[in-house]
Design a protein around this motif. Structure first.
Motif, mmCIF file in Angstrom:
data_model
loop_
_atom_site.group_PDB
_atom_site.id
_atom_site.type_symbol
_atom_site.label_atom_id
_atom_site.label_comp_id
_atom_site.label_asym_id
_atom_site.label_seq_id
_atom_site.Cartn_x
_atom_site.Cartn_y
_atom_site.Cartn_z
ATOM 1 N N THR A 147 111.837 43.320 51.832
ATOM 2 C CA THR A 147 111.932 42.852 53.213
ATOM 3 C C THR A 147 111.761 43.995 54.195
ATOM 4 O O THR A 147 111.062 43.873 55.207
ATOM 5 C CB THR A 147 113.291 42.176 53.449
ATOM 6 O OG1 THR A 147 113.469 41.150 52.472
ATOM 7 C CG2 THR A 147 113.370 41.586 54.834
ATOM 8 N N SER A 181 115.650 28.738 55.896
ATOM 9 C CA SER A 181 116.235 29.341 57.090
ATOM 10 C C SER A 181 117.006 30.590 56.678
ATOM 11 O O SER A 181 117.742 30.545 55.680
ATOM 12 C CB SER A 181 117.177 28.359 57.779
ATOM 13 O OG SER A 181 117.961 29.020 58.765
ATOM 14 N N ARG A 237 109.537 31.557 46.596
ATOM 15 C CA ARG A 237 108.931 30.241 46.393
ATOM 16 C C ARG A 237 108.045 30.229 45.156
ATOM 17 O O ARG A 237 108.072 29.278 44.361
ATOM 18 C CB ARG A 237 108.112 29.863 47.625
ATOM 19 C CG ARG A 237 108.955 29.525 48.850
ATOM 20 C CD ARG A 237 108.115 29.440 50.096
ATOM 21 N NE ARG A 237 108.882 28.990 51.255
ATOM 22 C CZ ARG A 237 108.454 29.099 52.503
ATOM 23 N NH1 ARG A 237 107.269 29.650 52.770
ATOM 24 N NH2 ARG A 237 109.203 28.671 53.505
ATOM 25 N N LEU A 247 117.448 37.916 51.717
ATOM 26 C CA LEU A 247 116.582 38.146 52.872
ATOM 27 C C LEU A 247 117.349 38.701 54.058
ATOM 28 O O LEU A 247 116.810 39.447 54.868
ATOM 29 C CB LEU A 247 115.877 36.843 53.274
ATOM 30 C CG LEU A 247 114.662 36.461 52.432
ATOM 31 C CD1 LEU A 247 114.180 35.069 52.777
ATOM 32 C CD2 LEU A 247 113.535 37.474 52.656
ATOM 33 N N LEU A 305 109.870 35.896 50.783
ATOM 34 C CA LEU A 305 110.010 34.440 50.787
ATOM 35 C C LEU A 305 108.914 33.799 49.949
ATOM 36 O O LEU A 305 109.172 32.858 49.189
ATOM 37 C CB LEU A 305 109.966 33.910 52.218
ATOM 38 C CG LEU A 305 110.184 32.405 52.374
ATOM 39 C CD1 LEU A 305 111.487 31.965 51.713
ATOM 40 C CD2 LEU A 305 110.182 32.018 53.859
ATOM 41 N N ARG A 306 107.687 34.323 50.053
ATOM 42 C CA ARG A 306 106.609 33.822 49.198
ATOM 43 C C ARG A 306 106.901 34.119 47.736
ATOM 44 O O ARG A 306 106.613 33.306 46.850
ATOM 45 C CB ARG A 306 105.271 34.439 49.614
ATOM 46 C CG ARG A 306 104.687 33.874 50.893
ATOM 47 C CD ARG A 306 103.209 34.203 51.004
ATOM 48 N NE ARG A 306 102.991 35.635 51.177
ATOM 49 C CZ ARG A 306 102.874 36.246 52.364
ATOM 50 N NH1 ARG A 306 102.990 35.532 53.480
ATOM 51 N NH2 ARG A 306 102.671 37.541 52.432
ATOM 52 N N TYR A 310 107.869 45.047 53.914
ATOM 53 C CA TYR A 310 106.791 44.101 54.200
ATOM 54 C C TYR A 310 107.194 42.984 55.167
ATOM 55 O O TYR A 310 106.348 42.176 55.549
ATOM 56 C CB TYR A 310 106.310 43.456 52.894
ATOM 57 C CG TYR A 310 105.803 44.449 51.879
ATOM 58 C CD1 TYR A 310 104.568 45.076 52.042
ATOM 59 C CD2 TYR A 310 106.559 44.762 50.756
ATOM 60 C CE1 TYR A 310 104.104 45.989 51.104
ATOM 61 C CE2 TYR A 310 106.094 45.671 49.808
ATOM 62 C CZ TYR A 310 104.877 46.279 49.990
ATOM 63 O OH TYR A 310 104.422 47.177 49.062
ATOM 64 N N GLY A 311 108.470 42.917 55.542
ATOM 65 C CA GLY A 311 108.921 41.816 56.366
ATOM 66 C C GLY A 311 109.389 40.653 55.519
ATOM 67 O O GLY A 311 109.214 40.637 54.298
ATOM 68 N N PRO A 312 109.981 39.618 56.134
ATOM 69 C CA PRO A 312 110.569 38.511 55.369
ATOM 70 C C PRO A 312 109.547 37.588 54.714
ATOM 71 O O PRO A 312 109.885 36.865 53.769
ATOM 72 C CB PRO A 312 111.379 37.758 56.422
ATOM 73 C CG PRO A 312 110.715 38.088 57.722
ATOM 74 C CD PRO A 312 110.220 39.490 57.582
ATOM 75 N N ALA A 313 108.311 37.571 55.197
ATOM 76 C CA ALA A 313 107.322 36.621 54.669
ATOM 77 C C ALA A 313 107.003 36.884 53.200
ATOM 78 O O ALA A 313 106.869 35.955 52.402
ATOM 79 C CB ALA A 313 106.037 36.672 55.497
ATOM 80 N N VAL A 314 106.882 38.155 52.816
ATOM 81 C CA VAL A 314 106.501 38.496 51.445
ATOM 82 C C VAL A 314 107.587 38.106 50.444
ATOM 83 O O VAL A 314 107.295 37.435 49.447
ATOM 84 C CB VAL A 314 106.148 39.988 51.333
ATOM 85 C CG1 VAL A 314 105.966 40.394 49.871
ATOM 86 C CG2 VAL A 314 104.876 40.291 52.112
#
Length: 252
Positions: free
Chosen positions: A179, A227, A192, A172, A188-189, A182-186
């Motif tokens: 990243t 984090s 997970r 990340l 990270l999902r 789409y940004g870090p949220a995608v």
């Protein structure tokens, strides 16, 4: 003191080497009923060499994403070179004791290692080839030369999806393709979800493989309060794999 020790282990690649060795030992215990010592030693020593060589060669690029580790590498370059040479000797001795089938696998992984510096620039492919190489080593080495191994596909799927989650989360900071777009949220999902998939596979797999559930479970737990900090990625995210492998060994 504890934090300093963990940082030293992580920055010197010893942490990730211990992780590779523990995963290899855990898979061997599940699939073969015994720890494949030579395979585990080779996995750990080889990882130590590959990661340290990469970090010694790529200090300029790594400084943007892992400045603390890069400072450590520059300060301790002679020690890391010596540690890498030690890893080469140990890996060679361990490999010499393995069957010929292991050498074919090692050749393929070593080829990836040689081109890692170039391949990792193609960030769409990075999580796939790294997780593939790790899965090949930690699952393939222990069973090399064994005529019949039950449930190896399940083990590879559990370990592979979990390592994929680890790689995506670890990258990340690197501005990987997902990243950047789409940004870090995608991602990270995605990480997970991949860890949870590994956990689901472990729960659905034949009963003897249930102890492997520790590996995706510890990874999923670490990714929940994720984090993007450098130390969290190098110590906690990689440490989750190590802790999961130790949990598997202790419970099997």
């Amino acid at each position: 003191m504890i934090i300093r020790v963990l940082e030293t282990l992580a920055f010197s690649s010893v942490w990730v080497a211990l992780t590779a060795a523990a995963l290899c030992a855990a898979v061997a215990r599940i699939l073969l009923g015994a720890v494949a010592v030579d395979a585990a030693v080779l996995a750990g020593a080889g990882t130590l060499v590959v990661y340290n060589v990469d970090r010694l060669r790529d200090r300029d690029r790594d400084r943007e994403t892992t400045p603390a580790r890069t400072d450590f590498v520059e300060t301790h370059t002679p020690s890391l070179v010596g540690l890498s040479l030690f890893g080469v000797v140990v890996a060679t001795l361990a490999a010499w004791r393995l069957p010929a089938e292991a050498w074919v696998l090692l050749a393929a992984v070593a080829l990836l290692g040689l081109f890692h510096r170039r391949l990792k620039r193609h960030r769409w492919w990075k999580p796939f080839y790294i997780s593939g190489a790790w899965t090949a080593v930690t699952v393939g080495l222990p069973i090399a030369g064994v005529e019949s191994v039950v449930d190896v596909g399940w083990a590879a799927a559990i370990i592979g999806t979990t390592i994929f989650a680890n790689v995506v989360a670890s990258n990340l900071r690197d501005g990987e393709a997902v990243t950047a777009r789409y940004g870090p949220a995608v991602p990270l999902r995605l990480a997970r979800g991949s860890a949870l998939l590994g956990l689901l596979l472990a729960l659905l797999a034949p009963d003897p493989l249930l102890p492997l559930a520790f590996v995706p479970w510890t990874t999923a737990v670490v990714l929940l309060p994720f984090s993007p900090g450098e130390r969290y990625g190098l110590v906690a995210v990689d440490g989750a794999l190590l802790l999961g492998a130790l949990g598997t060994l202790l419970s099997s």
